[in-house]
Design a protein around this motif. Structure first.
Motif, PDB file in Angstrom:
ATOM      1  N   ASP A 408       3.351  41.564 -10.259  1.00 53.93           N
ATOM      2  CA  ASP A 408       4.162  41.902 -11.438  1.00 53.93           C
ATOM      3  C   ASP A 408       5.781  41.606 -11.016  1.00 53.93           C
ATOM      4  OD1 ASP A 408       5.078  43.284 -13.805  1.00 53.93           O
ATOM      5  OD2 ASP A 408       3.969  45.001 -13.478  1.00 53.93           O
ATOM      6  N   THR A 409       6.440  41.126 -12.109  1.00 57.45           N
ATOM      7  CA  THR A 409       7.687  40.807 -12.188  1.00 57.45           C
ATOM      8  C   THR A 409       8.467  41.373 -13.125  1.00 57.45           C
ATOM      9  OG1 THR A 409       7.629  38.853 -13.493  1.00 57.45           O
ATOM     10  CG2 THR A 409       7.544  38.680 -10.869  1.00 57.45           C
ATOM     11  N   LEU A 410       7.659  42.195 -13.798  1.00 58.34           N
ATOM     12  CA  LEU A 410       8.395  42.954 -15.201  1.00 58.34           C
ATOM     13  C   LEU A 410       8.767  44.280 -14.548  1.00 58.34           C
ATOM     14  CD1 LEU A 410       9.151  42.337 -18.119  1.00 58.34           C
ATOM     15  CD2 LEU A 410       7.051  43.654 -18.659  1.00 58.34           C
ATOM     16  N   LEU A 411       9.702  44.416 -13.554  1.00 59.70           N
ATOM     17  CA  LEU A 411      10.204  45.509 -13.002  1.00 59.70           C
ATOM     18  C   LEU A 411      11.569  45.550 -12.559  1.00 59.70           C
ATOM     19  CD1 LEU A 411       7.526  46.516 -10.302  1.00 59.70           C
ATOM     20  CD2 LEU A 411       7.578  47.801 -12.404  1.00 59.70           C
ATOM     21  N   PRO A 412      12.509  46.618 -12.876  1.00 66.59           N
ATOM     22  CA  PRO A 412      13.875  46.456 -12.692  1.00 66.59           C
ATOM     23  C   PRO A 412      14.289  46.182 -11.187  1.00 66.59           C
ATOM     24  CG  PRO A 412      13.273  48.634 -13.264  1.00 66.59           C
ATOM     25  CD  PRO A 412      11.987  47.756 -13.312  1.00 66.59           C
ATOM     26  N   VAL A 413      13.530  46.734 -10.117  1.00 62.18           N
ATOM     27  CA  VAL A 413      13.619  46.627  -8.752  1.00 62.18           C
ATOM     28  C   VAL A 413      12.269  46.227  -8.017  1.00 62.18           C
ATOM     29  CG1 VAL A 413      15.655  48.340  -8.831  1.00 62.18           C
ATOM     30  CG2 VAL A 413      13.189  49.380  -8.653  1.00 62.18           C
ATOM     31  N   ARG A 414      12.615  45.601  -7.237  1.00 62.55           N
ATOM     32  CA  ARG A 414      11.220  45.518  -6.293  1.00 62.55           C
ATOM     33  C   ARG A 414      10.826  46.773  -5.611  1.00 62.55           C
ATOM     34  NH1 ARG A 414      10.633  40.184  -4.427  1.00 62.55           N
ATOM     35  NH2 ARG A 414       9.955  40.821  -2.371  1.00 62.55           N
ATOM     36  N   VAL A 415       9.418  46.984  -5.553  1.00 61.95           N
ATOM     37  CA  VAL A 415       8.957  48.325  -5.210  1.00 61.95           C
ATOM     38  C   VAL A 415       8.024  47.793  -4.063  1.00 61.95           C
ATOM     39  CG1 VAL A 415       9.087  49.214  -7.531  1.00 61.95           C
ATOM     40  CG2 VAL A 415       6.891  47.965  -6.923  1.00 61.95           C
ATOM     41  N   ARG A 416       7.795  48.953  -3.137  1.00 66.32           N
ATOM     42  CA  ARG A 416       6.910  48.536  -1.963  1.00 66.32           C
ATOM     43  C   ARG A 416       5.525  48.693  -2.422  1.00 66.32           C
ATOM     44  NH1 ARG A 416       9.516  52.137   2.888  1.00 66.32           N
ATOM     45  NH2 ARG A 416      11.571  51.239   2.788  1.00 66.32           N
ATOM     46  N   ARG A 417       4.514  48.225  -1.822  1.00 64.36           N
ATOM     47  CA  ARG A 417       3.100  48.342  -1.928  1.00 64.36           C
ATOM     48  C   ARG A 417       2.859  49.727  -1.341  1.00 64.36           C
ATOM     49  NH1 ARG A 417      -1.687  45.708  -2.700  1.00 64.36           N
ATOM     50  NH2 ARG A 417      -0.726  43.790  -2.817  1.00 64.36           N
TER      51      ARG A 417
END
Length: 925
Positions: A408-417
């Motif tokens: 998913d690239t539709l996020l404002p920031v990178r998130v951890r698994r």
């Protein structure tokens, strides 16, 4: 001025000539009448010859009285007799005319101007100087001066006065008056507006210290204005205010679209002694978003118009969930809390992404949506680029997917698994509360309850811009809400769930308020602006939107307003729209009028006069007319005494008397109406023969002789200009009666709207419809631009009367005139169509739904009083002032009239592309 009983004389010194009447009596007695001439043979000279001398016969006493009466009437007419209305300014020295031109004066501004002109008339008769001072702050760059001037010099200044879209500044005016050196016998006349302001009592005392004071104000219940409605309310409401009125009062409120369409009209009634009233404006959500302004009917002030920016528009929100709604366990559903929080202030829609994006949306909410397909991401990214807001909530699926795994690239920031939980590898010892919101966050100013905690969240990967993208944090500094601007919209991530699984935030009132702030972001304003907003479109004193005014300053940015507060409405910040095409913010006058009351008392010793008082009745014309009639009678008697009227009027003497009588009748003053009545035969055949003999302009007779006279003079003046400037040489205009006259002889018909005009009969309706159907053009002039004038607004009395008269007419759908309409280049190149007034909308047939093949609009509707701008008197002088543009505006009105006639005669001739090179060359010059 000299007052004798019910009569008054404006030029009393002329009455001194009455003392010469005895001398005139003596002169008339000693001058004998002319000798009687009798034809006889010469021999009769010797018959009855008497030696004694005869004295000439004296003038009869009754003829002497008649001639003395004629002389007395002329003397009285020179003295300008009149019957006073009881509203004259007390006699004395100079006059200080204090003219209130604040926002509440606009509702009866023409009556105020007329009353001020009557005061100047009296001052001119009595040879008194006048000083004019206005009480509202002038426009930037203008100065307010107080100088004594001759009354005639102030007429143009009064004609150019316009109400200001802000209140009075009595303190500043008081200082100017205090610094002026006024004579001890100065009389003060205060044309006071109905709404009181701070310092009015002190200002009144200062006026009373100058000299006698006359306060002139209206006797009605004062204006009604619009206060600030709740932008987050479920229904659109109009908050009506008034001063302390008496009794109940019915008012109408209209919701107007940006193109001038009336979307709805609501009527409500103030309760007795109530000064507030809330009216619910019932509209579907889609139409509510089209509302550009609310306005109070028949008020026509800047405060009776409330401009609606994006803050007041309902924004639909779409809810997307990864699983269906679990009706048996609603508290576990991802959408339950969102639905409960959003439903009171916006429209909530449910469905999948494709279904929701088929309709207009402001915000799309994804509650724990897992991996999105490539097609879905493309649609959502396009939605954000176009100004939409996508709000995502974390959950099991989002934590399991992980943006760093290439999903998913539709996020404002990178998130951890994975996620941070109580008792996990990345665990808290206790649930973490929220930290206060930063000043640059959209949530700034919201109170954070101590009992709102988060027990589980998705963590953001550290990055250089993570702090800039963080809108809310936990107390330990980890981001809770992150966002990124993409194109015209926002992508927002809530790092916890939308239900109560990971946090109790959805159970709190803070959750509701945060969602409201996020929904407001979709409107492009969100209650904040990062830079100053320049003026975009401003209201004038009548509540009409126009362009920016020189000297107006931009609205400061939100950060500056937090320190300095919202700027006050005034010359530097008039009410209107600020910003640009992409984002606009409305500044309204009504919300700043908290505590406004009706003006009541007057300064001690002051006299009070009603604004609605009638005029003085002038008798000069009647005296001159009676003297002329008696002079004609005296002439006829003199002819009879000389033997020239014996028997029938035959021979040279009879012909001379008849010629003299005819000349006297022709010299009797007549107006434009009498002229047109003489030249218009009542016989239909004679009418047709005269109308068809030459090309003429025509106007509709309304039954009001004053309006008909203006129409005649206006079209006559336009005909003269056509003859002088073009190859068109019209004859004198015709006044036609639509009930009986044939209309087909005239290329266009000017129709001024009058309140006294009767309803149209069936025959008149058929005659007018045939005229429009066969190529005729009717110009409906409501002449009410000074009353209302929002573009396309339906609030003027003339436009309402036109709506009544035209119910049975086949009028096609109308639309505001476009900048490239052929009427703008039929002869002159024009950008607008001014008349005596300017600023209103000109309506023509909507070209998109044109039903005829002529490509010429059979109807034109405006409110500018074009005939008033064209009208000239017998000496060629303009009859009426044009406002606010003066003689330049009159020239533009004349050019429009010429274009109008050319349009009626040549149709769409200038729309042909063969003329484009010439027009472009002319524009280049």
């Amino acid at each position: 001025m000299l007052t004798l009983g019910p009569l008054a004389f404006a030029v009393p010194w002329a009455l001194a000539a009455l003392a010469a009447l005895p001398v005139l009596w003596w002169l008339l007695r000693v001058i004998p009448p002319a000798p009687k001439r009798i034809s006889f043979p010469a021999i009769r000279l010797l018959d009855g010859l008497k030696p004694e001398e005869d004295t000439p016969h004296s003038t009869p006493w009754w003829l002497l009285l008649l001639r003395l009466l004629i002389a007395a009437l002329v003397i009285l007419a020179i003295a300008r007799p009149l019957i006073p209305s009881g509203t004259a300014v007390p006699a004395g020295g100079p006059i200080l005319l204090v003219f209130d031109d604040g926002w509440s004066s606009a509702r009866d501004f023409e009556a105020r101007r007329d009353r001020a002109l009557r005061i100047l008339d009296q001052a001119e008769r009595e040879n008194r100087a006048v000083a004019l001072v206005t009480t509202a702050d002038p426009l930037p760059g203008q100065r307010r001066e107080l100088d004594l001037s001759p009354p005639a010099a102030l007429r143009s200044s009064l004609g150019a006065l316009q109400p200001k879209p802000w209140g009075r500044n009595l303190a500043a005016v008081g200082e100017i008056i205090g610094a002026a050196r006024l004579a001890d016998d100065t009389t003060v006349v205060w044309l006071r507006e109905p709404i009181d302001t701070a310092g009015s009592e002190t200002f009144g005392d200062r006026l009373a210290a100058i000299g006698p004071v006359v306060v002139i104000d209206s006797a009605d219940n004062g204006p009604v204005w619009l206060d600030d409605p709740d932008p987050a309310a479920l229904d659109l409401t109009a908050e009506l205010r008034r001063g302390t009125g008496i009794g109940d009062r019915a008012v109408g409120v209209r919701a107007i679209a940006e193109d001038g369409r009336v979307l709805t009209r609501q009527v409500a009634t103030f309760e007795p002694d109530a000064d507030r009233l809330t009216v619910t404006v019932e509209l579907p959500t889609e139409l509510r978003n089209d509302v550009a302004r609310l306005e109070v009917e028949d008020e026509n002030t800047a405060a009776s118009v409330f401009l609606m920016d994006e803050r007041y528009k309902r924004r639909p929100v779409g809810l997307v969930s990864a699983r269906d709604f679990e009706g048996s366990q609603p508290l576990l559903d991802d959408l339950y809390y969102l639905d409960r929080a959003l439903d009171p202030f916006t429209e909530v829609r449910r469905g999948d992404i494709n279904t929701l994006l088929e309709r207009d949306l402001a915000v799309l909410v994804l509650a724990d949506a897992g991996g999105l397909t490539f097609e879905q991401r493309q649609k959502l990214e396009g939605f954000i680029e176009d100004g939409g807001v996508v709000l995502r909530f974390a959950g099991e699926r989002l934590a399991a997917s992980g943006a760093d795994e290439g999903g998913d690239t539709l996020l404002p920031v990178r998130v951890r698994r994975g996620d941070r939980t109580l008792g996990g590898a990345l665990s808290w010892s206790r649930p973490e509360p929220l930290a206060p919101f930063d000043a640059d966050s959209p949530f700034a100013g919201l109170d954070v309850p101590d009992d709102v905690t988060v027990s589980r969240q998705v963590l953001a990967e550290p990055s250089i811009d993570l702090g800039e993208k963080t809108w809310a944090r936990l107390l330990d500094g980890t981001p809770l809400v992150t966002a990124e601007r993409r194109g015209g919209g926002w992508l927002i991530l809530m790092h916890t769930t939308a239900n109560a699984d990971w946090s109790n935030l959805p159970l709190s009132g803070l959750f509701v308020t945060m969602l409201r702030r996020i929904v407001a972001l979709s409107q492009g304003v969100g209650g904040s602006s990062e830079r100053p907003m320049p003026p975009y479109a401003l209201l004038d004193g009548f509540g009409t939107l126009g362009g920016p005014v020189s000297g107006t300053e931009p609205l400061p940015a939100t950060a500056s307003r937090a320190e300095l507060g919202m700027p006050a409405v005034g010359p530097r910040h008039p009410p209107g729209f600020y910003g640009d095409d992409s984002a606009r913010e409305a500044l309204n006058l009504g919300p700043s009028l908290d505590g406004a009351l009706l003006a009541s008392g007057v300064p001690d010793g002051a006299a009070r006069q009603p604004l609605e008082a009638g005029r003085d009745t002038e008798l000069q014309g009647w005296a001159f007319a009676l003297a002329l009639l008696l002079a004609i009678l005296d002439t006829l008697i003199g002819l009879a005494l000389r033997g020239l009227l014996t028997g029938r009027l035959t021979g040279a003497g009879g012909r001379g008397a008849a010629a003299l009588l005819l000349a006297a009748l022709l010299l009797t003053p007549t107006g434009g109406n009498a002229q047109q009545a003489q030249q218009q035969p009542a016989d239909p055949e004679a009418f047709a023969l005269q109308a068809a003999s030459e090309m003429r302009l025509a106007y509709v007779l309304t039954g009001d002789t004053w309006i008909d006279g203006i129409s005649y003079d206006g079209l006559a003046g336009l005909s003269d200009e056509l003859t002088r400037r073009t190859a068109v040489e019209p004859a004198a205009p015709f006044g036609v009666d639509v009930e009986r006259d044939e209309l087909a002889f005239f290329p266009l018909l000017y129709w001024p709207i009058s309140k006294e005009q009767p309803e149209l009969s069936g025959a008149a309706v058929a005659r007018v419809n045939d005229y429009m159907r066969n190529g005729g053009i009717i110009i409906f002039d409501t002449r009410d631009q000074y009353e209302v004038t929002l573009p396309g607004a339906a609030g003027g009395s003339g436009l309402r009367r036109l709506a009544q008269l035209s119910q049975s007419l086949d009028i096609p759908p109308l639309a505001p005139s476009s900048p490239d309409h052929v009427l703008t280049r039929a002869f002159y190149l024009l950008e607008e169509f001014p008349g005596r007034y300017t600023g209103g909308t000109v309506w023509l047939e909507d070209e998109r739904v044109r039903s005829s093949d002529t490509e010429v609009s059979p109807v034109m509707v405006g409110s500018h009083d074009w005939a008033g701008a064209w009208a000239r008197d017998q000496q060629g002088r303009p009859r009426f002032p044009v406002v606010p543009g003066g003689e330049l505006q009159r020239e533009m009105a004349t050019r429009f009239g010429i274009n109008l006639v050319m349009y009626a005669l040549t149709g769409n001739y200038k729309a042909d592309q063969v003329h484009v090179p010439s027009i472009l060359e002319r524009l280049g010059q």
